[in-house]
Motif scaffolding. Structure first.
Motif, PDB file in Angstrom:
ATOM      1  N   ASP A 108       0.830  -1.216   0.000  1.00  0.00           N
ATOM      2  CA  ASP A 108       0.000   0.000   0.000  1.00  0.00           C
ATOM      3  C   ASP A 108       0.856   1.254   0.000  1.00  0.00           C
ATOM      4  O   ASP A 108       0.552   2.236  -0.677  1.00  0.00           O
ATOM      5  N   ASN A 117       1.360   4.102  -2.781  1.00  0.00           N
ATOM      6  CA  ASN A 117       1.188   5.502  -2.433  1.00  0.00           C
ATOM      7  C   ASN A 117       2.401   6.345  -2.842  1.00  0.00           C
ATOM      8  O   ASN A 117       2.265   7.477  -3.303  1.00  0.00           O
ATOM      9  N   GLN A 159       2.466   9.622  -5.327  1.00  0.00           N
ATOM     10  CA  GLN A 159       3.112  10.905  -5.028  1.00  0.00           C
ATOM     11  C   GLN A 159       4.154  11.260  -6.091  1.00  0.00           C
ATOM     12  O   GLN A 159       4.257  12.416  -6.507  1.00  0.00           O
ATOM     13  N   GLN A 195       1.139   6.804   4.963  1.00  0.00           N
ATOM     14  CA  GLN A 195       1.005   7.353   3.612  1.00  0.00           C
ATOM     15  C   GLN A 195       2.242   8.202   3.338  1.00  0.00           C
ATOM     16  O   GLN A 195       2.847   8.724   4.275  1.00  0.00           O
ATOM     17  N   GLY A 252       0.966   2.661  -8.854  1.00  0.00           N
ATOM     18  CA  GLY A 252       0.587   3.951  -8.282  1.00  0.00           C
ATOM     19  C   GLY A 252       0.984   5.093  -9.206  1.00  0.00           C
ATOM     20  O   GLY A 252       0.208   6.002  -9.489  1.00  0.00           O
TER      21      GLY A 252
END
Ligand SMILES: Cc1ncc(COP(=O)(O)O)c(C=O)c1O
Length: 1013
Positions: A130, A134, A138, A224, A267
């Motif tokens: 995860d 993330n 970004q 995160q 991502g």
């Protein structure tokens, strides 16, 4: 390269000086703390609830470059893309770049940026998919924010730009031979693709998404990425480079680095859609960035051997390079494509479309057989046809079963297996340690056709032989032929495995084959890879860089890539009986359960597991993943122990009925069971569950004493019947409970770690509460029926009874005329190691012993053993009838369980492995004091998680159990505060299993959430 030999390098700017500068230029009065820096001096300054970073440059700083930096940061901060990035502040004169003089009078440029709070990526543990995803998001956002930015200084020469990596070529000599091989491998490919690479989309990119530039939120459970900082290396270059850099650093320290890279790619792609031509180069670009890094380190190591910062990323960079070199570049490319939602193999769609008009009957593989129909065979992990692992591995038996099946379907070919999860392969040659513990190949990539040995196999298409080998070994292919088929715009391969060795001998590579040619014959064991005669037929769109063989079975977590590289051969055959059974997460199983099964039945773990098979110390899920079972004391002698299974099957085939007829099994089982007890305990009643056993025990106490009052222990659990719930404080004092009923009297949990009396010699103090309860009962004008207690209190959190507790308790009970029940439902049958029954640890003899879980090894079987006196009192004329209790099947099973315990010396194993594990836990406790207390005997162990004040840490226990499950190790929590971890595995648990458990625990205990104060 930088010119480093100038005198200003010796000048240090200290924190006091920095504080002064901040005050003077920005009116910020905080104290400066130095931060590690490459060549600049950086200081953290906290002032007025805000934090800043003061950057003091070198005298030879390039002003234009600094301007570029400031412009870039302003651009990102003002962009529409929602990202957190460092803000730039002007000095009191409105300048974004100020000047100071150092001690030697050099002018240095000064800038002030906002400091972004959080944890550095390099300090985060664990980094799971995860968070990697993330990070990709970004990084993609930064790309989007910079896509419309440019500046002359973004076009400078910089050694950290992958597009300028050719400077590394001339430093190859700085490395060892092995390192040179790795570096050249990548450099050669990098050189070769320059023309296409230069044509890729370009932009200004961050160019340094490394683990010390990524700021992560403080949330330890769902961290995160908060921001990516330090744009100092930003450069105009192919955009894909930025993702390559992020991957290179983010996968450091990961076991399976490609697997870790994939969520990052997903991502990034979600935020900034990538193109196929970019993904094609990603593998090499990751390596080239690391080559820049290690080359820089090698150069700097020579220049400044003592500068630790320069060396900081060298070791992990080399580890990644070495592992990356082992990964097939095409496989990496396919995986990247799959992560972006493209078909993993670029030709998959074209191939699938082409096969729509290219129907070939499977019978063309075996034209001499003359069969046109298929009988599907299920060899999946949940197949009931395969039977036990031992049966599957008995080749003669397996062949016999195939022959029998063939007799039932004489006109059909027995076949199946595409994408079938199979758990029964014994070879551990392909076991590997992945990011989540041991991984095993289980997904079958071809179709197996079971036909007699020497059956001729014919080519389906024209082609050229590219591999013809004798691929020996357990469950390998034996004789293996791979043929390449070329068509106008693509080519594919067909694989024929498990042929005779003669089929491949003398077969030349490059030899052309015509459709319909006989290419070989089916072999038999052992020469065919040691399995029943069959053809493993597989289609591949690429053979990657395999030269000897090609995987026929894949790791479950790679299935989406492999199913694309190896499409379903049934695309040609179009036979409904060869359709794959798709292994998808079955949501229906959860929703049906929620709707139609009682809601008070719980499921283990945040993400429940669908277990379809048991084998020894393992439980196996539907994908074939094995979980080390450290919880299940029901599968006492091991899941699906072949002898126990056989005993049940054989008796089931003969007779099952109630106990109103004479039967040897019940007598023999009774005799064997009673032989494990002191002679005083000489009568047995067989029942079907621990609850039923305790219910009967309660009736016995009432029959014997004509009283109803029972004394039981706090947090005790004795079963699910009305009577048992009424004596189970675990239930009536827990959620949904209404407290103790009138006739139940609870004494404190004799927990010498966190209970009301702590430390040594507290047995008498705890036992005194029993007398106290007897007095209360008597004060109500009643008397006592009995006292029930486990020998180690399991649901209470594996609490060992203090010395003398049971002795004094039994004396008090007996003096008051009550009976003593030992609940051995969890602790019995050798589990405690030193003794066969837990009560023997305390040198007492109960009046009644209840036995459950382990005695049937999963079959519903339980028993109540008591003294003759108790049995006689119970036999008051009312018949005790139990439809199933003591039936011949159950007794055959119980008898075999006892035999296995004895013959496999499992009690002794429990003692040795239990002690080994306990001492391993004690070693862990030294390093991780969160392990507050370790207790238990044999293979009935537990530990509590507590803080330094012994406060229970329930959330950490839950976290630990869930993390262990992710590593493939099943554990459970319990105790009043749910902070105890229970360990009660099958009794065949080995030292190697204990080591696996301990190393999993160590990894989890090291993680941020576990370490948090
Ligand atoms: C100590 C103890 N006694 C009795 C029982 C009840 O046994 P069963 O679930 O077989 O009815 C259990 C079950 O967990 C138990 O742990």
């Amino acid at each position: 390269m930088n010119n480093m030999g100038v005198d200003f390098l010796s000048i240090q700017i200290d924190a006091d000086h920095a504080s002064e500068i901040a005050k003077k230029l920005y009116q910020i009065k905080g104290v400066a703390t130095p931060l590690p820096g490459y060549l600049d001096f950086n200081f953290l300054i906290k002032y007025d609830s805000a934090s800043y970073i003061l950057k003091i440059g070198r005298p030879d700083d390039d002003v234009e470059y600094l301007g570029f930096q400031q412009e870039l940061l302003k651009h990102v901060a003002n962009s529409d893309i929602q990202i957190i990035s460092p803000k730039v502040f002007p000095d009191i004169n409105g300048n974004f770049i100020s000047e100071i003089k150092d001690q030697k009078g050099h002018t240095r440029k000064v800038r002030l940026l906002s400091w972004i709070d959080g944890r550095l990526w390099s300090s985060v543990n664990p980094i799971k998919a995860d968070l990697l995803f993330n990070l990709g998001i970004q990084a993609g956002k930064i790309t989007n924010a910079l896509i419309d930015f440019d500046h002359p200084k973004a076009h400078r020469i910089i050694e950290w730009d992958i597009a300028q990596a050719d400077w590394t070529y001339e430093y190859l000599h700085l490395f060892s031979k092995e390192q040179q091989e790795i570096i050249s491998y990548f450099q050669i490919q990098y050189k070769a693709f320059q023309k296409e690479y230069k044509g890729l989309r370009k932009s200004v990119v961050h160019n340094d998404v490394n683990d010390n530039n990524i700021i992560v939120t403080a949330d330890l459970l769902k961290p995160q990425v908060k921001a990516i900082i330090d744009y100092g290396d930003a450069i105009y270059t192919p955009i894909i480079n930025d993702l390559a850099i992020a991957i290179g650093y983010a996968v450091m320290d990961k076991t399976d680095i490609l697997e870790s890279a994939l969520p990052l790619v997903s991502g990034y792609h979600e935020e900034f859609p990538l193109l196929d031509e970019e993904l094609k180069f990603l593998y090499i670009l990751v390596a080239m960035r690391l080559i820049i890094s290690v080359t820089n380190s090698a150069i700097n190591k020579q220049k400044e051997p003592d500068n630790a910062y320069l060396l900081v990323s060298e070791k992990p960079a080399w580890e990644v390079l070495q592992k990356w070199r082992q990964i097939d570049s095409d496989y990496a490319y396919f995986s990247f494509r799959e992560s972006c939602g493209f078909t993993a193999h670029p030709n998959e769609t074209g191939f699938t479309n082409w096969t729509k008009n290219a129907t070939v009957n499977f019978s063309s593989l075996f034209p001499t057989v003359g069969k046109e129909k298929i009988h599907p065979l299920d060899l999946s992990v949940s197949s009931t046809w395969t039977g036990l692992q031992s049966e599957f591995n008995d080749l003669d038996l397996f062949q016999f079963k195939i022959d029998q099946l063939q007799k039932l379907v004489p006109n059909k070919i027995i076949a199946g297996g595409y994408l079938e999860p199979r758990s029964l392969y014994t070879s551990s040659a392909y076991d590997k340690i992945g990011n989540m513990g041991v991984e095993r190949r289980s997904i079958h990539l071809g179709i197996d056709f079971f036909l007699p040995e020497q059956t001729p196999v014919h080519a389906l298409f024209d082609g050229t032989v590219v591999i013809a080998v004798n691929d020996e070994g357990d469950k390998e292919y034996g004789g293996l032929i791979i043929i390449q088929h070329r068509f106008n715009d693509f080519n594919f391969y067909s694989l024929y495995g498990h042929l005779t060795v003669a089929s491949v001998e003398g077969k030349e590579i490059g030899h052309s084959v015509k459709k319909g040619d006989c290419i070989g014959h089916l072999g038999t064991y052992p020469e065919n890879g040691n399995w029943a005669p069959h053809l493993h037929f597989q289609i591949m769109l690429s053979i990657l860089d395999y030269t000897k063989d090609f995987p026929g079975v894949a790791y479950p977590n790679q299935i989406d890539v492999w199913r694309s590289v190896c499409p379903n051969p049934n695309l040609f055959f179009k036979n409904e009986h060869l359709e794959q059974r798709i292994l998808n997460k079955d949501e229906a199983i959860v929703s049906y359960r929620n709707m139609h099964l009682g809601k008070s039945m719980s499921l283990s773990y945040d993400e429940p597991i669908k277990i379809v098979r048991g084998s020894g110390v393992y439980l196996i899920d539907e994908s074939g993943r094995k979980y080390l079972d450290t919880v299940n004391n029901v599968a006492h002698v091991g899941h699906e122990h072949p002898r126990v299974v056989k005993a049940g099957q054989e008796q089931m085939a003969l007779l099952n009925t109630n106990t109103r007829y004479l039967n040897e099994n019940i007598n023999e089982f009774a005799r064997d069971l009673l032989s494990t007890f002191p002679k005083e305990l000489s009568v047995v009643h067989f029942v079907n569950s621990g609850s039923e056993a305790n219910e009967l025990a309660l009736r016995m106490t009432q029959a014997y004493t004509a009283q109803r009052d029972i004394i039981a222990v706090e947090i005790g659990y004795h079963g699910n019947t009305n009577g048992c719930i009424n004596i189970s404080s675990y239930k009536f004092d827990g959620k949904g409970g209404n407290g103790a009923p009138e006739h139940t009297h609870i004494v404190p949990l004799p927990d010498t770690y966190r209970g009301i009396y702590q430390g040594e010699n507290k047995g008498a103090k705890y036992a005194a509460h029993i007398q106290e309860q007897i007095d209360i009962i008597k004060s109500k004008g009643r008397n006592l029926a009995g006292f029930i207690c486990e020998s180690i209190i399991s649901c209470g959190g594996q609490v060992e009874l203090p010395d003398n507790y049971l002795k004094i308790a039994y004396d008090s009970i007996r003096n008051a005329g009550g009976l003593c029940i030992a609940d051995e439902v969890q602790t019995g049958c050798g589990r405690v190691g030193s003794h066969f029954w837990g009560f023997e640890l305390h040198d007492v003899i109960p009046d009644i012993v209840t036995i459950g879980k382990p005695i049937g090894n999963g079959h519903p079987l339980a028993a109540v053993v008591c003294t003759q006196e108790v049995a006689d009192a119970f036999a008051n004329g009312m018949e005790y009838f139990n439809t199933f209790g003591g039936n011949p099947v159950s007794c055959a099973i119980g008898k075999e369980v006892l035999n296995v315990i004895k013959e496999e010396k499992l009690q002794l194993n429990a003692l040795h492995v239990g002690n080994y594990l306990k001492s391993g836990l004690q070693k862990l406790q030294i390093a991780y004091p969160i392990i507050g207390d370790i207790r238990g005997q044999g293979l009935f162990l537990g530990f509590e998680l507590t803080d330094t004040d012994k406060n229970p840490l329930h959330e950490k226990a839950t976290y630990l159990a869930n993390r262990m499950r992710e590593f493939g190790i099943l554990m459970s929590t319990d105790g009043k505060d749910h902070n105890a971890i229970k360990i009660k595995p099958p009794m065949i648990f080995s030292k190697a299993n204990a080591d696996e458990l301990l190393s999993g625990l160590k990894i989890a205990l090291n993680e941020d959430f576990m370490k948090k104060k």
